[in-house]
Every structure is written in C-alpha cells, then in structure tokens.
Scaffold this motif. Structure first.
Motif, mmCIF file in Angstrom:
data_model
loop_
_atom_site.group_PDB
_atom_site.id
_atom_site.type_symbol
_atom_site.label_atom_id
_atom_site.label_comp_id
_atom_site.label_asym_id
_atom_site.label_seq_id
_atom_site.Cartn_x
_atom_site.Cartn_y
_atom_site.Cartn_z
ATOM 1 N N GLY A 30 -11.174 21.003 -6.177
ATOM 2 C CA GLY A 30 -11.926 20.096 -5.318
ATOM 3 C C GLY A 30 -11.006 19.183 -4.536
ATOM 4 O O GLY A 30 -9.788 19.379 -4.501
ATOM 5 N N VAL A 31 -11.561 18.158 -3.920
ATOM 6 C CA VAL A 31 -10.783 17.220 -3.116
ATOM 7 C C VAL A 31 -10.017 16.295 -4.057
ATOM 8 O O VAL A 31 -10.591 15.689 -4.955
ATOM 9 C CB VAL A 31 -11.698 16.411 -2.169
ATOM 10 N N ARG A 32 -8.704 16.198 -3.835
ATOM 11 C CA ARG A 32 -7.825 15.408 -4.709
ATOM 12 C C ARG A 32 -6.896 14.541 -3.871
ATOM 13 O O ARG A 32 -6.642 14.803 -2.696
ATOM 14 C CB ARG A 32 -6.978 16.326 -5.599
ATOM 15 N N LEU A 33 -6.338 13.516 -4.529
ATOM 16 C CA LEU A 33 -5.351 12.616 -3.938
ATOM 17 C C LEU A 33 -3.980 12.915 -4.509
ATOM 18 O O LEU A 33 -3.856 13.249 -5.696
ATOM 19 C CB LEU A 33 -5.699 11.157 -4.249
ATOM 20 N N ASN A 34 -2.959 12.749 -3.702
ATOM 21 C CA ASN A 34 -1.588 12.944 -4.170
ATOM 22 C C ASN A 34 -0.642 12.210 -3.231
ATOM 23 O O ASN A 34 -1.008 11.831 -2.127
ATOM 24 C CB ASN A 34 -1.229 14.435 -4.199
ATOM 25 N N GLN A 35 0.585 12.032 -3.699
ATOM 26 C CA GLN A 35 1.637 11.630 -2.788
ATOM 27 C C GLN A 35 1.916 12.821 -1.874
ATOM 28 O O GLN A 35 1.601 13.953 -2.235
ATOM 29 C CB GLN A 35 2.935 11.326 -3.564
ATOM 30 N N PRO A 36 2.514 12.584 -0.723
ATOM 31 C CA PRO A 36 3.013 13.728 0.041
ATOM 32 C C PRO A 36 3.992 14.479 -0.871
ATOM 33 O O PRO A 36 4.950 13.888 -1.387
ATOM 34 C CB PRO A 36 3.732 13.082 1.225
ATOM 35 N N ALA A 37 3.707 15.741 -1.116
ATOM 36 C CA ALA A 37 4.490 16.482 -2.110
ATOM 37 C C ALA A 37 4.368 17.977 -1.855
ATOM 38 O O ALA A 37 3.440 18.425 -1.178
ATOM 39 C CB ALA A 37 3.990 16.148 -3.523
ATOM 40 N N ARG A 61 0.852 -1.198 0.000
ATOM 41 C CA ARG A 61 0.000 0.000 0.000
ATOM 42 C C ARG A 61 0.882 1.240 0.000
ATOM 43 O O ARG A 61 1.974 1.230 0.546
ATOM 44 C CB ARG A 61 -0.925 0.020 1.217
ATOM 45 N N PHE A 62 0.357 2.308 -0.586
ATOM 46 C CA PHE A 62 1.107 3.549 -0.729
ATOM 47 C C PHE A 62 0.450 4.644 0.102
ATOM 48 O O PHE A 62 -0.778 4.777 0.111
ATOM 49 C CB PHE A 62 1.173 3.957 -2.201
ATOM 50 N N LEU A 63 1.290 5.424 0.782
ATOM 51 C CA LEU A 63 0.809 6.523 1.608
ATOM 52 C C LEU A 63 0.464 7.714 0.717
ATOM 53 O O LEU A 63 1.319 8.238 0.007
ATOM 54 C CB LEU A 63 1.879 6.923 2.633
ATOM 55 N N LEU A 64 -0.803 8.107 0.750
ATOM 56 C CA LEU A 64 -1.286 9.258 -0.011
ATOM 57 C C LEU A 64 -1.931 10.242 0.949
ATOM 58 O O LEU A 64 -2.234 9.922 2.096
ATOM 59 C CB LEU A 64 -2.324 8.831 -1.053
ATOM 60 N N ILE A 65 -2.149 11.427 0.419
ATOM 61 C CA ILE A 65 -2.891 12.436 1.162
ATOM 62 C C ILE A 65 -4.129 12.794 0.360
ATOM 63 O O ILE A 65 -4.143 12.730 -0.868
ATOM 64 C CB ILE A 65 -2.044 13.696 1.432
ATOM 65 N N GLU A 66 -5.181 13.136 1.083
ATOM 66 C CA GLU A 66 -6.389 13.674 0.468
ATOM 67 C C GLU A 66 -6.433 15.135 0.876
ATOM 68 O O GLU A 66 -6.309 15.449 2.063
ATOM 69 C CB GLU A 66 -7.608 12.914 0.993
ATOM 70 N N GLU A 67 -6.560 16.014 -0.116
ATOM 71 C CA GLU A 67 -6.461 17.442 0.183
ATOM 72 C C GLU A 67 -7.461 18.272 -0.593
ATOM 73 O O GLU A 67 -7.905 17.900 -1.680
ATOM 74 C CB GLU A 67 -5.042 17.939 -0.104
ATOM 75 N N GLU A 68 -7.792 19.418 -0.010
ATOM 76 C CA GLU A 68 -8.630 20.414 -0.668
ATOM 77 C C GLU A 68 -7.766 21.184 -1.664
ATOM 78 O O GLU A 68 -6.684 21.654 -1.303
ATOM 79 C CB GLU A 68 -9.200 21.403 0.356
ATOM 80 N N ARG A 73 -9.509 11.617 -9.521
ATOM 81 C CA ARG A 73 -9.286 12.318 -8.251
ATOM 82 C C ARG A 73 -7.818 12.663 -8.017
ATOM 83 O O ARG A 73 -7.479 13.241 -6.988
ATOM 84 C CB ARG A 73 -9.796 11.466 -7.087
ATOM 85 N N HIS A 74 -6.932 12.318 -8.946
ATOM 86 C CA HIS A 74 -5.505 12.584 -8.762
ATOM 87 C C HIS A 74 -5.222 14.075 -8.926
ATOM 88 O O HIS A 74 -5.677 14.699 -9.878
ATOM 89 C CB HIS A 74 -4.676 11.806 -9.777
ATOM 90 N N ARG A 75 -4.455 14.615 -8.016
ATOM 91 C CA ARG A 75 -4.055 16.027 -8.128
ATOM 92 C C ARG A 75 -3.033 16.200 -9.241
ATOM 93 O O ARG A 75 -3.042 17.195 -9.952
ATOM 94 C CB ARG A 75 -3.476 16.532 -6.813
ATOM 95 N N SER A 76 -2.143 15.235 -9.368
ATOM 96 C CA SER A 76 -1.097 15.310 -10.379
ATOM 97 C C SER A 76 -1.237 14.147 -11.354
ATOM 98 O O SER A 76 -1.489 13.017 -10.936
ATOM 99 C CB SER A 76 0.280 15.239 -9.716
ATOM 100 N N PRO A 77 -1.011 14.424 -12.641
ATOM 101 C CA PRO A 77 -1.022 13.323 -13.601
ATOM 102 C C PRO A 77 0.187 12.404 -13.424
ATOM 103 O O PRO A 77 0.269 11.355 -14.046
ATOM 104 C CB PRO A 77 -0.980 14.037 -14.959
ATOM 105 N N LEU A 78 1.108 12.790 -12.541
ATOM 106 C CA LEU A 78 2.329 12.010 -12.320
ATOM 107 C C LEU A 78 2.201 11.021 -11.162
ATOM 108 O O LEU A 78 3.090 10.187 -10.971
ATOM 109 C CB LEU A 78 3.492 12.969 -12.049
ATOM 110 N N LEU A 79 1.126 11.077 -10.393
ATOM 111 C CA LEU A 79 0.977 10.230 -9.214
ATOM 112 C C LEU A 79 1.183 8.754 -9.558
ATOM 113 O O LEU A 79 2.025 8.077 -8.968
ATOM 114 C CB LEU A 79 -0.411 10.453 -8.605
ATOM 115 N N LEU A 80 0.440 8.255 -10.520
ATOM 116 C CA LEU A 80 0.522 6.837 -10.866
ATOM 117 C C LEU A 80 1.831 6.498 -11.573
ATOM 118 O O LEU A 80 2.396 5.427 -11.363
ATOM 119 C CB LEU A 80 -0.679 6.435 -11.725
#
Length: 160
Positions: free
Chosen positions: A31-38, A20-27, A125-132
């Motif tokens: 809207g609400v998006r997912l990302n790596q800690p970045a 599993r990968f640690l992600l953050i959910e942020e405003e 829901r990805h904040r960055s197109p680079l997440l995956l």
C-alpha cells in the motif's frame, strides 16, 4: 547448490530543513507508505553517488552527502517473493539543493516535509522500520566522516 544469503544494499538520505524532514510517499506492494528518499545501490557507483542519485530520482532535489549517519540492517517479509529479504542500509545526511522540474520515480506519489513528531505519529505507514531510527540518530548528532566510505577504483572499472 545451497542458497547463498545476500543482503540487499540500500542507501537513504536524512534531509532536514527548519525542523522538518524530507520524505516521500510511495505506492508499494503493501500500500501507500512513507520513507526517506532511498533505494538500491546500482553497479558502477559509490554509496555517496547512489544516495545523491536516489534523492534526485525520488524528490527532484539535488543532494550532496556530507556525512554517514549510520549503517543499519533489517529483515522484511516480502509477500511478493514469499521470503525474507534483509536490507543493509547506509544512511547519509547532507545538503539539499535546487529542486528541478522533472518527473519523480515510478511509484512516488509526492514529497512531504514532516516533523519528527508527525513521522512518529504514523509509524504504521513507514515503509522501513529504520525510518525513525535514522532520524533519531541524526537528531542525536550521530555522524561519521565520508572518508569512512571508501570505494575502490575497481567498482567503476567493472563495466569497462
């Protein structure tokens, strides 16, 4: 004077534990998006220092980068600024440490541990197109030694 193009330098942490990968959910403004800690590289810090700081601020976890997963560039159309913003992302993997009892950065709703399949299933829901892409490169075993990321002493003396 003509406009000078300058990409925004950012860092990201690919943190994996038990598949599993640690992600953050942020405003965000989108809207609400997912990302790596970045986040952005700050003055007077190296890239490895920046990623450790961002992980602490966004997840309350200690993080020690051990390798560079990759360097990535993408462009995002900012509705807030009404212009294109180019990001130059340095993604690191490493060791996650203790979780501290401290508030998360402004805008961070929560942290999540997700599988690659779960992350891929919600790309809208990805904040960055680079997440995956960063996760896939990590899973392929892509690593470069931290010695490739050199910070000259003048960076730390700039504020003196």
């Amino acid at each position: 004077m003509p406009h000078v193009w300058k990409p925004s330098v950012t860092v990201a942490a690919v943190i994996e534990r038990d598949g599993r990968f640690l992600l953050i959910e942020e405003e965000t403004s989108d809207g609400v998006r997912l990302n790596q800690p970045a986040g952005h590289l700050d003055p007077l810090e190296s890239l490895p220092q920046a990623v450790a700081r961002e992980v602490m601020e966004e997840t309350a976890h200690e993080f020690t980068p051990t390798a560079l997963v990759g360097m990535y560039m993408s462009t995002y159309r900012s509705a807030r600024r009404n212009e294109d913003v180019t990001y130059l992302r340095f993604a690191f993997c490493g060791e996650v440490g203790a979780c501290h009892d401290r508030p998360l950065d402004h805008g961070i709703i929560r942290t999540l541990w997700m599988t690659r399949a779960e992350i891929a299933a919600c790309q809208e829901r990805h904040r960055s197109p680079l997440l995956l892409q960063c996760i896939d490169d990590y899973l392929k075993g892509q690593r470069a030694p931290l010695e490739l990321v050199h910070t000259h002493a003048s960076v730390f003396a700039a504020g003196a």
